[in-house]
Motif scaffolding. Sequence first.
Motif, PDB file in Angstrom:
ATOM      1  N   GLY A  43       0.808  -1.207   0.000  1.00 39.64           N
ATOM      2  CA  GLY A  43       0.000   0.000   0.000  1.00 39.64           C
ATOM      3  C   GLY A  43       0.838   1.251   0.000  1.00 39.64           C
ATOM      4  O   GLY A  43       1.898   1.323  -0.639  1.00 39.64           O
ATOM      5  N   ASP A  44       0.371   2.246   0.731  1.00 39.86           N
ATOM      6  CA  ASP A  44       1.027   3.541   0.770  1.00 39.86           C
ATOM      7  C   ASP A  44       2.493   3.378   1.158  1.00 39.86           C
ATOM      8  O   ASP A  44       2.812   2.757   2.175  1.00 39.86           O
ATOM      9  CB  ASP A  44       0.319   4.453   1.774  1.00 39.86           C
ATOM     10  CG  ASP A  44       0.745   5.908   1.647  1.00 39.86           C
ATOM     11  OD1 ASP A  44       0.051   6.763   2.210  1.00 39.86           O
ATOM     12  OD2 ASP A  44       1.768   6.183   1.001  1.00 39.86           O
ATOM     13  N   THR A  45       3.364   3.957   0.349  1.00 39.93           N
ATOM     14  CA  THR A  45       4.797   3.761   0.592  1.00 39.93           C
ATOM     15  C   THR A  45       5.326   4.643   1.714  1.00 39.93           C
ATOM     16  O   THR A  45       6.461   4.466   2.151  1.00 39.93           O
ATOM     17  CB  THR A  45       5.598   4.036  -0.683  1.00 39.93           C
ATOM     18  OG1 THR A  45       5.289   5.356  -1.134  1.00 39.93           O
ATOM     19  CG2 THR A  45       5.256   3.025  -1.766  1.00 39.93           C
ATOM     20  N   LEU A  46       4.538   5.575   2.191  1.00 42.83           N
ATOM     21  CA  LEU A  46       4.925   6.398   3.331  1.00 42.83           C
ATOM     22  C   LEU A  46       4.174   5.876   4.548  1.00 42.83           C
ATOM     23  O   LEU A  46       2.944   5.916   4.588  1.00 42.83           O
ATOM     24  CB  LEU A  46       4.597   7.870   3.073  1.00 42.83           C
ATOM     25  CG  LEU A  46       5.072   8.854   4.144  1.00 42.83           C
ATOM     26  CD1 LEU A  46       6.600   8.830   4.262  1.00 42.83           C
ATOM     27  CD2 LEU A  46       4.584  10.262   3.822  1.00 42.83           C
ATOM     28  N   VAL A  47       4.924   5.397   5.504  1.00 44.58           N
ATOM     29  CA  VAL A  47       4.336   4.734   6.659  1.00 44.58           C
ATOM     30  C   VAL A  47       4.544   5.592   7.903  1.00 44.58           C
ATOM     31  O   VAL A  47       5.659   6.061   8.156  1.00 44.58           O
ATOM     32  CB  VAL A  47       5.005   3.352   6.875  1.00 44.58           C
ATOM     33  CG1 VAL A  47       4.386   2.653   8.068  1.00 44.58           C
ATOM     34  CG2 VAL A  47       4.900   2.502   5.629  1.00 44.58           C
ATOM     35  N   GLN A  48       3.482   5.748   8.669  1.00 44.17           N
ATOM     36  CA  GLN A  48       3.577   6.507   9.912  1.00 44.17           C
ATOM     37  C   GLN A  48       3.747   5.533  11.080  1.00 44.17           C
ATOM     38  O   GLN A  48       3.136   4.458  11.108  1.00 44.17           O
ATOM     39  CB  GLN A  48       2.315   7.333  10.120  1.00 44.17           C
ATOM     40  CG  GLN A  48       2.049   8.330   8.997  1.00 44.17           C
ATOM     41  CD  GLN A  48       3.132   9.378   8.866  1.00 44.17           C
ATOM     42  OE1 GLN A  48       3.672   9.865   9.846  1.00 44.17           O
ATOM     43  NE2 GLN A  48       3.487   9.711   7.622  1.00 44.17           N
ATOM     44  N   GLY A  49       4.586   5.926  12.024  1.00 48.36           N
ATOM     45  CA  GLY A  49       4.803   5.072  13.176  1.00 48.36           C
ATOM     46  C   GLY A  49       4.564   5.807  14.476  1.00 48.36           C
ATOM     47  O   GLY A  49       3.973   6.889  14.496  1.00 48.36           O
ATOM     48  N   ILE A  50       5.062   5.216  15.549  1.00 45.81           N
ATOM     49  CA  ILE A  50       4.901   5.839  16.859  1.00 45.81           C
ATOM     50  C   ILE A  50       5.991   6.882  17.079  1.00 45.81           C
ATOM     51  O   ILE A  50       6.982   6.926  16.343  1.00 45.81           O
ATOM     52  CB  ILE A  50       4.946   4.781  17.982  1.00 45.81           C
ATOM     53  CG1 ILE A  50       6.300   4.062  17.998  1.00 45.81           C
ATOM     54  CG2 ILE A  50       3.811   3.780  17.813  1.00 45.81           C
ATOM     55  CD1 ILE A  50       6.497   3.169  19.208  1.00 45.81           C
ATOM     56  N   LYS A  51       5.797   7.713  18.066  1.00 42.79           N
ATOM     57  CA  LYS A  51       6.773   8.714  18.496  1.00 42.79           C
ATOM     58  C   LYS A  51       7.130   9.711  17.401  1.00 42.79           C
ATOM     59  O   LYS A  51       8.209  10.293  17.425  1.00 42.79           O
ATOM     60  CB  LYS A  51       8.063   8.030  18.993  1.00 42.79           C
ATOM     61  CG  LYS A  51       7.851   7.045  20.115  1.00 42.79           C
ATOM     62  CD  LYS A  51       9.174   6.511  20.634  1.00 42.79           C
ATOM     63  CE  LYS A  51       8.944   5.521  21.751  1.00 42.79           C
ATOM     64  NZ  LYS A  51      10.207   5.093  22.395  1.00 42.79           N
ATOM     65  N   GLY A  52       6.243   9.896  16.434  1.00 44.48           N
ATOM     66  CA  GLY A  52       6.476  10.892  15.402  1.00 44.48           C
ATOM     67  C   GLY A  52       7.374  10.448  14.260  1.00 44.48           C
ATOM     68  O   GLY A  52       7.771  11.262  13.419  1.00 44.48           O
ATOM     69  N   PHE A  53       7.707   9.173  14.215  1.00 43.58           N
ATOM     70  CA  PHE A  53       8.553   8.652  13.146  1.00 43.58           C
ATOM     71  C   PHE A  53       7.732   8.267  11.922  1.00 43.58           C
ATOM     72  O   PHE A  53       6.574   7.889  12.026  1.00 43.58           O
ATOM     73  CB  PHE A  53       9.334   7.424  13.622  1.00 43.58           C
ATOM     74  CG  PHE A  53      10.477   7.758  14.543  1.00 43.58           C
ATOM     75  CD1 PHE A  53      10.301   7.774  15.912  1.00 43.58           C
ATOM     76  CD2 PHE A  53      11.728   8.050  14.024  1.00 43.58           C
ATOM     77  CE1 PHE A  53      11.352   8.089  16.767  1.00 43.58           C
ATOM     78  CE2 PHE A  53      12.789   8.356  14.867  1.00 43.58           C
ATOM     79  CZ  PHE A  53      12.600   8.376  16.241  1.00 43.58           C
TER      80      PHE A  53
END
Lengths: 114, 116
Positions: free
Chosen positions: A53-63
């Motif tokens: 899917g979307d190649t930009l992945v959001q993670g925890i702690k603002g990463f």
Amino acid sequence: AQSVTQPDIHITVSEGASLELRCNYSYGATPYLFWYVQSPGQGLQLLLKYFSGDTLVQGIKGFEAEFKRSQSSFNLRKPSVHWSDAAEYFCAVGRMDSSYKLIFGSGTRLLVRP
Amino acid sequence: NAGVMQNPRHLVRRRGQEARLRCSPMKGHSHVYWYRQLPEEGLKFMVYLQKENIIDESGMPKERFSAEFPKEGPSILRIQQVVRGDSAAYFCASSPRSAGPQETQYFGPGTRLLVL
């Protein structure tokens, strides 16, 4: 054979500055990619993962991390680093075989200047 | 919901002794992985187990190392006749029922083994 390369052993940034940690992988098929963080003396905590899917992945702690197939890269980014982000960061690729084991890079140690 | 538990956190052994490392996976997880982290290196896969079965032990040294995950109780990584080169951090990870690359592996705090 699969492999993961983290070319930077150490990175030092000032608090509040932006951060990018590099990760390159070698894998014959669509990779499953992970970033983990390890604080001193601790275990690993998952920051984010990419499967499809979307190649930009959001993670925890603002990463966040961006998967770029053409460059075989999965770089980790953060727009503004906090002193508490000082730790070791590991990129990993998950194998698509019977064990689904993770292949880890050698890690990047992040130091944060006040 | 407790995370992955490992004990002991630190273990000191003399050369030739045995080391037993324990791992209790997260509740509801039936898949356990063991990884070893040598100083200044990344984690290296050792073995993957399900309850009462070793699925993949391709990363285990051929001698002195063994692992089990019994029907009841924690997973055990056993190192016989330890040598100084066994000094490392040993991490256990668990994943939920079905495993697979899309399933996150949750890591324990590790056991740091020092062989004198």
